[in-house]
Motif scaffolding. Structure first.
Motif, PDB file in Angstrom:
ATOM      1  N   VAL A  89       0.843  -1.196   0.000  1.00  0.00           N
ATOM      2  CA  VAL A  89       0.000   0.000   0.000  1.00  0.00           C
ATOM      3  C   VAL A  89       0.882   1.252   0.000  1.00  0.00           C
ATOM      4  CG1 VAL A  89      -1.757   1.261   1.303  1.00  0.00           C
ATOM      5  CG2 VAL A  89      -1.894  -1.231   1.121  1.00  0.00           C
ATOM      6  N   ALA A  90       1.930   1.232   0.803  1.00  0.00           N
ATOM      7  CA  ALA A  90       2.831   2.389   0.867  1.00  0.00           C
ATOM      8  C   ALA A  90       3.550   2.580  -0.463  1.00  0.00           C
ATOM      9  CB  ALA A  90       3.839   2.194   1.997  1.00  0.00           C
ATOM     10  N   LEU A  91       3.977   1.508  -1.077  1.00  0.00           N
ATOM     11  CA  LEU A  91       4.801   1.619  -2.289  1.00  0.00           C
ATOM     12  C   LEU A  91       4.028   2.096  -3.510  1.00  0.00           C
ATOM     13  CD1 LEU A  91       7.026  -1.551  -1.763  1.00  0.00           C
ATOM     14  CD2 LEU A  91       7.867   0.794  -1.986  1.00  0.00           C
ATOM     15  N   GLN A  92       2.697   1.927  -3.487  1.00  0.00           N
ATOM     16  CA  GLN A  92       1.951   2.375  -4.669  1.00  0.00           C
ATOM     17  C   GLN A  92       1.989   3.908  -4.810  1.00  0.00           C
ATOM     18  OE1 GLN A  92      -2.147   0.970  -4.416  1.00  0.00           O
ATOM     19  NE2 GLN A  92      -2.492   2.046  -2.497  1.00  0.00           N
ATOM     20  N   GLU A  93       2.399   4.603  -3.733  1.00  0.00           N
ATOM     21  CA  GLU A  93       2.528   6.066  -3.805  1.00  0.00           C
ATOM     22  C   GLU A  93       3.690   6.481  -4.701  1.00  0.00           C
ATOM     23  OE1 GLU A  93       0.417   8.019  -2.148  1.00  0.00           O
ATOM     24  OE2 GLU A  93      -0.564   6.344  -1.126  1.00  0.00           O
ATOM     25  N   THR A  94       4.739   5.689  -4.671  1.00  0.00           N
ATOM     26  CA  THR A  94       5.982   6.096  -5.348  1.00  0.00           C
ATOM     27  C   THR A  94       6.342   5.205  -6.524  1.00  0.00           C
ATOM     28  OG1 THR A  94       7.041   4.786  -3.619  1.00  0.00           O
ATOM     29  CG2 THR A  94       7.086   7.180  -3.348  1.00  0.00           C
ATOM     30  N   HIS A  95       5.624   4.092  -6.658  1.00  0.00           N
ATOM     31  CA  HIS A  95       5.988   3.118  -7.688  1.00  0.00           C
ATOM     32  C   HIS A  95       4.809   2.803  -8.596  1.00  0.00           C
ATOM     33  CE1 HIS A  95       9.289   2.562  -4.901  1.00  0.00           C
ATOM     34  NE2 HIS A  95       9.864   1.683  -5.705  1.00  0.00           N
ATOM     35  N   ASP A  96       5.164   2.262  -9.730  1.00  0.00           N
ATOM     36  CA  ASP A  96       4.186   1.700 -10.636  1.00  0.00           C
ATOM     37  C   ASP A  96       3.912   0.286 -10.089  1.00  0.00           C
ATOM     38  OD1 ASP A  96       2.744   1.056 -12.830  1.00  0.00           O
ATOM     39  OD2 ASP A  96       4.461   0.866 -14.173  1.00  0.00           O
ATOM     40  N   ALA A  97       2.730   0.077  -9.525  1.00  0.00           N
ATOM     41  CA  ALA A  97       2.510  -1.128  -8.715  1.00  0.00           C
ATOM     42  C   ALA A  97       1.641  -2.180  -9.411  1.00  0.00           C
ATOM     43  CB  ALA A  97       1.864  -0.731  -7.392  1.00  0.00           C
ATOM     44  N   ILE A  98       2.055  -3.427  -9.289  1.00  0.00           N
ATOM     45  CA  ILE A  98       1.293  -4.561  -9.824  1.00  0.00           C
ATOM     46  C   ILE A  98       1.217  -5.631  -8.734  1.00  0.00           C
ATOM     47  CG2 ILE A  98       1.116  -6.278 -11.664  1.00  0.00           C
ATOM     48  CD1 ILE A  98       2.844  -4.543 -13.423  1.00  0.00           C
TER      49      ILE A  98
ATOM     50  N   TYR B 279       7.253  -8.518 -15.539  1.00  0.00           N
ATOM     51  CA  TYR B 279       6.882  -7.100 -15.441  1.00  0.00           C
ATOM     52  C   TYR B 279       8.089  -6.185 -15.281  1.00  0.00           C
ATOM     53  CZ  TYR B 279       2.427  -9.328 -15.191  1.00  0.00           C
ATOM     54  OH  TYR B 279       1.357 -10.113 -15.518  1.00  0.00           O
ATOM     55  N   ASP B 280       9.286  -6.697 -15.591  1.00  0.00           N
ATOM     56  CA  ASP B 280      10.492  -5.883 -15.410  1.00  0.00           C
ATOM     57  C   ASP B 280      10.476  -5.189 -14.058  1.00  0.00           C
ATOM     58  OD1 ASP B 280      12.221  -6.276 -17.624  1.00  0.00           O
ATOM     59  OD2 ASP B 280      10.683  -5.361 -18.889  1.00  0.00           O
ATOM     60  N   THR B 281      10.274  -5.997 -13.041  1.00  0.00           N
ATOM     61  CA  THR B 281      10.101  -5.498 -11.681  1.00  0.00           C
ATOM     62  C   THR B 281      11.414  -5.002 -11.078  1.00  0.00           C
ATOM     63  OG1 THR B 281       8.324  -7.102 -11.400  1.00  0.00           O
ATOM     64  CG2 THR B 281       9.324  -6.204  -9.382  1.00  0.00           C
ATOM     65  N   ASP B 282      11.363  -3.831 -10.459  1.00  0.00           N
ATOM     66  CA  ASP B 282      12.529  -3.317  -9.742  1.00  0.00           C
ATOM     67  C   ASP B 282      12.528  -3.777  -8.289  1.00  0.00           C
ATOM     68  OD1 ASP B 282      13.740  -1.390 -11.772  1.00  0.00           O
ATOM     69  OD2 ASP B 282      11.664  -0.702 -11.740  1.00  0.00           O
ATOM     70  N   VAL B 283      11.354  -3.756  -7.656  1.00  0.00           N
ATOM     71  CA  VAL B 283      11.261  -3.981  -6.215  1.00  0.00           C
ATOM     72  C   VAL B 283      10.173  -5.003  -5.892  1.00  0.00           C
ATOM     73  CG1 VAL B 283      11.073  -2.806  -4.006  1.00  0.00           C
ATOM     74  CG2 VAL B 283      11.626  -1.488  -6.032  1.00  0.00           C
ATOM     75  N   VAL B 284      10.490  -5.932  -4.991  1.00  0.00           N
ATOM     76  CA  VAL B 284       9.520  -6.956  -4.595  1.00  0.00           C
ATOM     77  C   VAL B 284       9.361  -6.951  -3.077  1.00  0.00           C
ATOM     78  CG1 VAL B 284       8.886  -9.403  -4.779  1.00  0.00           C
ATOM     79  CG2 VAL B 284      10.333  -8.370  -6.536  1.00  0.00           C
ATOM     80  N   PRO B 285       8.295  -6.327  -2.563  1.00  0.00           N
ATOM     81  CA  PRO B 285       8.076  -6.299  -1.112  1.00  0.00           C
ATOM     82  C   PRO B 285       7.539  -7.647  -0.608  1.00  0.00           C
ATOM     83  CG  PRO B 285       6.336  -5.078  -2.245  1.00  0.00           C
ATOM     84  CD  PRO B 285       7.271  -5.558  -3.299  1.00  0.00           C
ATOM     85  N   VAL B 286       8.312  -8.275   0.249  1.00  0.00           N
ATOM     86  CA  VAL B 286       7.944  -9.583   0.815  1.00  0.00           C
ATOM     87  C   VAL B 286       8.461  -9.691   2.242  1.00  0.00           C
ATOM     88  CG1 VAL B 286       7.855 -10.989  -1.311  1.00  0.00           C
ATOM     89  CG2 VAL B 286      10.058 -10.535  -0.224  1.00  0.00           C
ATOM     90  N   GLY B 287       8.051 -10.739   2.937  1.00  0.00           N
ATOM     91  CA  GLY B 287       8.590 -11.050   4.257  1.00  0.00           C
ATOM     92  C   GLY B 287       9.894 -11.833   4.112  1.00  0.00           C
TER      93      GLY B 287
END
Ligand code: TYM
Length: 331
Positions: A28-37, A139-147
């Motif tokens: 939720v926080a990252l969708q502010e600064t990133h293109d989120a999928i 998706y040419d992902t830069d960042v993956v938020p996980v535990g």
């Protein structure tokens, strides 16, 4: 904007507090600064042989929890993995680049297959991390938020991206894990040295959609220690530290201030306060999920729209990879 991608398996009737604090809140926080999928990975869930009707319901209720937690479908792409066929297709290509030994070293696979025995262990469970890599690389992902528990799988995704690029020219982005230290591993309340998990002890689990009384009771029954001092010390006081982590993450009060607040008080006071913070935080989420589930047409529309948007990106990446590895383009 850099891209963020993450996903959860629809393998339970509710997400738990570990899923929420370790991952969903970061999304939720990252969708502010990133293109989120964000995806509900139903193909991954097939590895645990779910009941078909339960799987369908759980996929929707998982998506509803993303929305209720604050994932905004106007800004983020939210979709169900099986709606975008390219995930399974890229997984095949990546599987052909993954060593058998490399996949055999995945600790989650080793743990789960040890529990199930050779006959009960499927090839799907073995190739699970390869499908996860496909999710991310498509998706040419830069960042993956996980535990924390996904760190090794993320390493494999990075290795596969680098291998693909080294062998076939620059093709995909090499992703980075985004693991927030304070909440990377939420522990089981009844067994505070084990991570909270849907396959763990039910009395140690806080489900987001659980009844408030059940939530409060489980927190009141949380295992602590024989001392009487409220102090953050994960090694010697895992139960108390876990409660402090949960409180602080949801209330925003720093752990040091909580230690001061509960100085000279009994563990019971801390537990009452934690139960209160958790119940208050989860109430609106649960109410919003109920609303969304009451009108599945709206939810299905959001998911259909998300799949259409995801497919545009996925198709382009897959075509690039297919071409680079030498598959004949369809005329
Ligand atoms: P899953 O469905 O088991 O868990 C979803 C997310 O919750 C995190 N998590 C925790 N975080 C802190 N404390 C805990 N006790 C805790 N338990 C779970 C997980 O780390 C995860 O972030 N393989 C993935 C799903 C997946 C995926 C992906 C993730 C499939 N494809 C692509 C990211 C990108 C999984 O099983 O998560």
């Amino acid at each position: 904007r850099p891209r963020v991608f993450s996903a959860m398996q629809p393998t339970a009737d509710s997400l738990h507090l570990g899923n929420y604090l370790g991952a969903l809140r970061q999304w939720v926080a990252l969708q502010e600064t990133h293109d989120a999928i964000y995806s509900v990975v139903d193909l991954h869930a097939l590895t645990v042989a779910p009941d078909p009707q339960a799987l369908r319901t759980r996929s929707r209720v998982t998506a509803a929890q993303y929305l209720a937690a604050g994932v905004d479908p106007e800004r983020s792409v939210l979709f169900v993995q099986s709606h975008v066929a390219e995930h399974a297709e890229l997984a095949w290509v990546l599987g052909c680049l993954t060593g058998f030994g490399e996949a055999s070293r995945m600790t989650q696979f080793k743990d789960k297959s040890a529990k199930q025995g050779a006959e009960g262990t499927t090839v799907g469970l073995f190739t699970y991390p390869v499908l996860m890599a496909a999710d991310i690389l498509l998706y040419d992902t830069d960042v993956v938020p996980v535990g924390e528990d996904q760190r090794q799988h993320l390493e494999l995704s990075r290795d596969l991206a680098q291998r693909l690029n080294a062998r076939f020219g620059p093709l995909v982005t090499v992703p980075e894990a985004h693991i927030v230290k304070a909440t990377a591993k939420i522990y089981d309340l009844a067994e505070p040295t084990a991570k909270m998990s849907k396959s763990g002890n039910p009395s140690g689990l806080i489900e987001l959609l659980d009844d408030e009384k059940v939530v409060a009771k489980r927190i009141r029954s949380a295992v602590t220690d024989t001392e009487t001092v409220v102090r953050f010390d994960p090694v010697h006081k895992p139960g108390v530290s876990n409660l402090l982590t949960i409180h602080s993450a949801l209330s925003g009060v720093p752990v040091a201030e909580l230690e001061a607040e509960f100085e000279g008080k009994m563990y019971g006071h801390l537990k009452v306060a934690v139960a209160d913070v958790v119940v208050t935080a989860l109430r609106p989420l649960r109410e919003r999920v109920a609303e969304l589930m009451a009108d599945p047409a709206e939810l299905d529309e959001i998911l259909a729209d998300g799949a259409a948007r995801a497919r545009v990106i996925a198709r382009e990446t897959l075509a690039r990879v297919y071409d680079a590895v030498g598959l004949v383009p369809p005329a």
